[in-house]
Design an enzyme around this catalytic site. Structure first.
Site, PDB file in Angstrom:
ATOM      1  N   HIS A  78      57.060  36.605   1.055  1.00  0.00           N
ATOM      2  CA  HIS A  78      55.508  35.388   2.220  1.00  0.00           C
ATOM      3  C   HIS A  78      54.346  36.683   1.895  1.00  0.00           C
ATOM      4  CE1 HIS A  78      53.013  33.928   4.859  1.00  0.00           C
ATOM      5  NE2 HIS A  78      52.602  33.323   4.401  1.00  0.00           N
ATOM      6  N   TYR A  87      40.576  30.212 -19.722  1.00  0.00           N
ATOM      7  CA  TYR A  87      40.639  30.877 -18.061  1.00  0.00           C
ATOM      8  C   TYR A  87      42.253  30.041 -18.101  1.00  0.00           C
ATOM      9  CZ  TYR A  87      35.620  32.468 -18.817  1.00  0.00           C
ATOM     10  OH  TYR A  87      35.362  33.546 -19.233  1.00  0.00           O
ATOM     11  N   ALA A  88      42.648  29.980 -18.819  1.00  0.00           N
ATOM     12  CA  ALA A  88      44.482  28.987 -18.088  1.00  0.00           C
ATOM     13  C   ALA A  88      45.190  30.485 -17.643  1.00  0.00           C
ATOM     14  CB  ALA A  88      44.725  28.391 -18.963  1.00  0.00           C
ATOM     15  N   ASN A  89      44.714  30.388 -15.845  1.00  0.00           N
ATOM     16  CA  ASN A  89      45.149  31.290 -15.157  1.00  0.00           C
ATOM     17  C   ASN A  89      45.556  31.004 -13.741  1.00  0.00           C
ATOM     18  OD1 ASN A  89      45.624  34.151 -17.520  1.00  0.00           O
ATOM     19  ND2 ASN A  89      43.531  33.567 -17.695  1.00  0.00           N
TER      20      ASN A  89
END
Length: 133
Positions: free
Chosen positions: A20, A121-123
Site C-alpha cells: 500500500h 507527457y505520457a507518464n
C-alpha cells in the site's frame, strides 16, 4: 504459463511485491529514469508498445488507489487528459503536478516501466492501494 493478463514475468513480480502506497511509474520513451530506480524497458520502436497498451496491462493487475500525472497534459496530450477524466470517473484519485515535479517524485518509485510512447507527457505514477477494506 499464464493464460491471460500481464505476461511479463518481471512486471508481475514487481506488482506482486508492492505494498500500500508504493509507487510504480509508467513512462514514455523519453522519461529519465532516476539513479537507483529499476527500469523495465519495454520500448522496441517509437510508439511500440504504446503508453496506452502498457498502462492497461498494468492497471488491470495492480490495485490503484491514486495516480499522479503532469498538469501539462491538458495543453499537450489530449489522450492523457481523457485518461485522467476516465480514472476520476472510476473513483481513482488523480493528482496533477508539474512535469518537473513528476520526474522528482519518480525517484521514490519501486520501478519505472518504459514504453515506446513518443507523445508528450505520457507518464503516470501509480500509487498502490489495497484489495481489502
Amino acid at each position: 504459463m499464464r493464460r491471460s493478463g500481464l505476461l511479463h514475468a518481471e512486471l508481475n513480480r514487481i506488482i506482486a511485491a508492492m505494498g500500500h502506497t508504493d509507487t510504480l511509474v509508467i513512462g514514455d520513451a523519453g522519461l529519465p529514469v532516476p539513479p537507483g530506480v529499476p527500469c523495465v524497458d519495454l520500448a522496441v520502436l517509437p510508439g511500440t508498445p504504446s503508453f496506452a497498451a502498457v498502462f492497461e496491462a498494468v492497471y488491470t493487475e495492480l490495485a490503484v488507489e491514486s495516480v499522479t500525472m503532469a498538469s501539462e497534459i491538458h495543453e499537450r496530450n489530449h489522450a492523457m487528459a481523457e485518461l485522467s477524466a476516465r480514472l476520476r470517473k472510476e473513483g481513482v484519485g488523480v493528482d496533477e503536478v508539474s512535469h518537473d515535479e513528476l520526474k522528482r517524485l519518480s525517484a521514490r518509485a519501486v520501478a519505472v516501466v518504459r514504453s515506446g510512447e513518443t507523445s508528450p507527457y505520457a507518464n503516470v505514477i501509480l500509487h498502490a492501494g489495497v484489495t481489502f477494506r
